[in-house]
Design a protein around this motif. Structure first.
Motif, PDB file in Angstrom:
ATOM      1  N   TYR A 138      41.917  50.156  57.209  1.00 16.61           N
ATOM      2  CA  TYR A 138      41.685  49.772  55.820  1.00 16.61           C
ATOM      3  C   TYR A 138      40.348  49.041  55.703  1.00 16.61           C
ATOM      4  N   ALA A 139      39.826  49.030  54.492  1.00 18.19           N
ATOM      5  CA  ALA A 139      38.596  48.276  54.210  1.00 18.19           C
ATOM      6  C   ALA A 139      38.799  47.496  52.926  1.00 18.19           C
ATOM      7  N   LEU A 140      38.228  46.282  52.892  1.00 17.79           N
ATOM      8  CA  LEU A 140      38.405  45.387  51.753  1.00 17.79           C
ATOM      9  C   LEU A 140      37.065  44.823  51.284  1.00 17.79           C
ATOM     10  N   GLY A 141      37.001  44.518  49.996  1.00 17.67           N
ATOM     11  CA  GLY A 141      35.870  43.766  49.465  1.00 17.67           C
ATOM     12  C   GLY A 141      34.577  44.557  49.414  1.00 17.67           C
ATOM     13  N   ASP A 142      33.485  43.877  49.770  1.00 16.30           N
ATOM     14  CA  ASP A 142      32.144  44.453  49.631  1.00 16.30           C
ATOM     15  C   ASP A 142      31.943  45.725  50.437  1.00 16.30           C
ATOM     16  N   ILE A 143      32.655  45.858  51.548  1.00 16.53           N
ATOM     17  CA  ILE A 143      32.466  47.005  52.423  1.00 16.53           C
ATOM     18  C   ILE A 143      33.275  48.219  51.958  1.00 16.53           C
ATOM     19  N   ALA A 144      34.185  48.016  50.991  1.00 17.70           N
ATOM     20  CA  ALA A 144      35.062  49.079  50.509  1.00 17.70           C
ATOM     21  C   ALA A 144      34.493  49.715  49.244  1.00 17.70           C
ATOM     22  N   LEU A 145      34.507  51.035  49.195  1.00 11.11           N
ATOM     23  CA  LEU A 145      34.044  51.776  48.017  1.00 11.11           C
ATOM     24  C   LEU A 145      35.237  52.534  47.439  1.00 11.11           C
ATOM     25  N   MET A 146      35.837  51.945  46.414  1.00  9.72           N
ATOM     26  CA  MET A 146      36.979  52.566  45.744  1.00  9.72           C
ATOM     27  C   MET A 146      36.487  53.155  44.426  1.00  9.72           C
ATOM     28  N   GLU A 147      36.339  54.457  44.397  1.00 14.14           N
ATOM     29  CA  GLU A 147      35.799  55.122  43.218  1.00 14.14           C
ATOM     30  C   GLU A 147      36.908  55.362  42.191  1.00 14.14           C
ATOM     31  N   SER A 148      36.603  55.079  40.925  1.00 14.85           N
ATOM     32  CA  SER A 148      37.563  55.285  39.845  1.00 14.85           C
ATOM     33  C   SER A 148      36.798  55.603  38.570  1.00 14.85           C
ATOM     34  N   LYS A 149      37.528  55.890  37.508  1.00 14.29           N
ATOM     35  CA  LYS A 149      36.901  56.212  36.226  1.00 14.29           C
ATOM     36  C   LYS A 149      36.078  55.037  35.714  1.00 14.29           C
ATOM     37  N   ASP A 150      36.637  53.840  35.824  1.00 12.53           N
ATOM     38  CA  ASP A 150      35.943  52.647  35.340  1.00 12.53           C
ATOM     39  C   ASP A 150      34.845  52.184  36.293  1.00 12.53           C
ATOM     40  N   TYR A 151      35.006  52.502  37.588  1.00 11.97           N
ATOM     41  CA  TYR A 151      34.042  52.061  38.598  1.00 11.97           C
ATOM     42  C   TYR A 151      33.650  53.244  39.485  1.00 11.97           C
ATOM     43  N   PRO A 152      32.848  54.168  38.939  1.00  9.31           N
ATOM     44  CA  PRO A 152      32.474  55.372  39.702  1.00  9.31           C
ATOM     45  C   PRO A 152      31.660  55.071  40.954  1.00  9.31           C
ATOM     46  N   LYS A 153      30.981  53.917  40.980  1.00 12.70           N
ATOM     47  CA  LYS A 153      30.210  53.522  42.162  1.00 12.70           C
ATOM     48  C   LYS A 153      30.892  52.418  42.951  1.00 12.70           C
ATOM     49  N   GLY A 154      32.184  52.237  42.721  1.00 14.49           N
ATOM     50  CA  GLY A 154      32.915  51.185  43.410  1.00 14.49           C
ATOM     51  C   GLY A 154      32.869  49.881  42.641  1.00 14.49           C
ATOM     52  N   HIS A 155      33.693  48.946  43.063  1.00 10.67           N
ATOM     53  CA  HIS A 155      33.767  47.648  42.391  1.00 10.67           C
ATOM     54  C   HIS A 155      32.551  46.789  42.728  1.00 10.67           C
ATOM     55  N   PRO A 156      32.226  45.824  41.864  1.00 13.90           N
ATOM     56  CA  PRO A 156      31.086  44.940  42.144  1.00 13.90           C
ATOM     57  C   PRO A 156      31.269  44.217  43.474  1.00 13.90           C
ATOM     58  N   GLN A 157      30.155  44.000  44.158  1.00 13.70           N
ATOM     59  CA  GLN A 157      30.207  43.329  45.472  1.00 13.70           C
ATOM     60  C   GLN A 157      30.108  41.813  45.273  1.00 13.70           C
ATOM     61  N   VAL A 158      31.167  41.291  44.661  1.00 15.98           N
ATOM     62  CA  VAL A 158      31.273  39.854  44.406  1.00 15.98           C
ATOM     63  C   VAL A 158      32.648  39.380  44.859  1.00 15.98           C
TER      64      VAL A 158
END
Length: 424
Positions: free
Chosen positions: A301-321
């Motif tokens: 598994y990967a979490l946080g800044d290193i994880a890229l979870m693509e979705s409709k709202d976040y096509p480039k992944g979640h913010p790295q904060v």
């Protein structure tokens, strides 16, 4: 490696940042063995690193021993080491202190500074991602001011008192504001032979406004706050080089400076061994599904800044904060407990709690949903939120005391050159 076999599922976590800590806390009382690896023996509250670098706080105010965080966690083991490689076929990791088998692996390694391939900037600029780097900036800043106080060369004094920051995201804006306040509150009192007007703070940003991730309304407010503090903001300006003495931009501007701080970007910090479809090379992040499982693997598994979870709202992944990392860690911890019980898992859903940045005393900006505001109320809200998320009661008390002292006295008490900075 001396980790006892207990017969429990072994979960190896790499990284003691927000994501790793939040995940482990959820499993405190579970019948699992948790092994945490990190290069440092402490957790760093990175949003306040800039205050360490500008003499506002001592490092022990924003750092907390990892062993102490998990003192009461059942079958927990911490090892200070560098994880060098992952053998996905044998379920083992190679580290600087030996190899270890895992049943489950959780990667929460965060980010590293991104210099976009510019070797001169990487070699000569000052990054600010860790406590040692923040202390380096503090030492260099104070050393350069001390040198400026005694030099008779006007050009050299100007270079020593010229501070240039690349990147007008939250880190760059907060750092620029803190340096400008240092000039107004400290320089005239501690260095009477130096004129406040001799010290310059330049903030350089490639986009057309400061705080690009935030709303235009608060971006404009932050820009006004910076200008009021005397920060010179250079928008739509791209840096091409820094040779240790002069910052050069693509449009021909030159800034002679002895202190160039690079806050212009980050990239993921992956571990060797996982490549192909799972690793998005443009961002150096692992592509994960809605349960934070790395694509193509059953137990990694990967979490946080290193994880890229693509979705409709976040096509480039979640913010790295911090917030996505904290929430992903908590959700994955809950899902592990459900998995061990045979219960259905819950997909991750990010709750955006807003974004904020401080520019200086009584000056901050906040985006919360449709609310966009700045000023003293935003500043007090920023202080409350950051105190709340600091790890450890002592750290909260010490930080609150330091902030109160600075607010009353317009002072920064941590102006100590404990370890003089030397390049190389």
């Amino acid at each position: 490696m001396n980790i006892p076999e207990t017969g429990r599922p072994r979960i190896v976590v790499v990284g003691g940042g927000f994501a790793g800590i939040s995940f482990i806390k959820k499993l405190r009382k579970s019948k699992v063995q948790i092994v945490l690896f990190d290069r440092h023996n402490y957790h760093t509250f990175q949003p306040l690193l800039y205050q360490v670098s500008t003499a506002g706080l001592e490092p022990d105010s924003i750092a907390y021993p990892l062993r102490k965080v998990f003192r009461d966690t059942i079958d927990f083991h911490f090892r200070m080491a560098e994880v060098e490689n992952i053998n996905t076929q044998n379920n083992t990791i190679s580290t600087s202190i030996g190899n270890l088998h895992f049943d489950y692996l959780v990667i929460a390694t965060g980010t590293r500074t991104n210099y976009f391939g510019n070797e001169n900037i990487a070699e000569n600029s000052m990054p600010m991602k860790t406590v040692p780097q923040a202390l380096n900036i503090r030492s260099l800043m104070l050393q350069n001011i001390e040198k400026a106080d005694i030099t008779i060369d006007e050009r050299e004094r100007k270079r020593l008192l010229n501070f240039v920051i690349a990147g007008a995201g939250p880190t760059g804006v907060e750092l620029a504001g803190a340096l400008a306040e240092f000039r107004k509150g400290i320089l005239e009192h501690d260095y009477p032979e130096l004129d406040e007007d001799e010290m310059f703070v330049h903030l350089i940003e490639g986009q057309n406004r400061v705080l690009p991730p935030m709303s235009e309304k608060v971006s404009k407010k932050a820009h006004k706050f910076l200008e009021k503090l005397g920060v010179q903001v250079h928008l739509e300006t791209f840096i091409s080089d820094y040779d240790g003495k002069t910052v050069t931009t693509k449009d021909g501007k030159n800034f002679e400076t002895a202190t160039f701080i690079w806050a212009a970007g980050v990239t993921g910090a992956p571990i060797k061994g996982i490549n192909g479809e799972a690793l998005v090379e443009r961002a150096n992040r692992y592509r994960v599904d809605e349960f934070n499982k790395i694509i193509g693997f059953k137990n990694i598994y990967a979490l946080g800044d290193i994880a890229l979870m693509e979705s409709k709202d976040y096509p480039k992944g979640h913010p790295q904060v911090a917030q996505p990392a904290i929430q992903q860690g908590r959700t994955l911890g809950d899902n592990f407990k459900k998995m061990f019980k045979g219960a259905p898992l819950e997909p991750f859903e990010y709750l955006d709690k807003g974004t904020m940045a401080t520019v200086g005393r009584n000056k901050a900006v906040v985006d919360i949903g449709k609310l966009h505001f700045g000023g003293a109320i935003a500043w007090f809200l920023w202080m409350f939120v950051h105190l709340w998320f600091l790890v450890g009661f002592r750290n909260r008390v010490v930080t609150f005391f330091n902030w109160t002292y600075s607010y009353i006295n317009y002072d920064r008490a941590a102006r100590l050159i404990i370890r003089p900075f030397k390049k190389g």
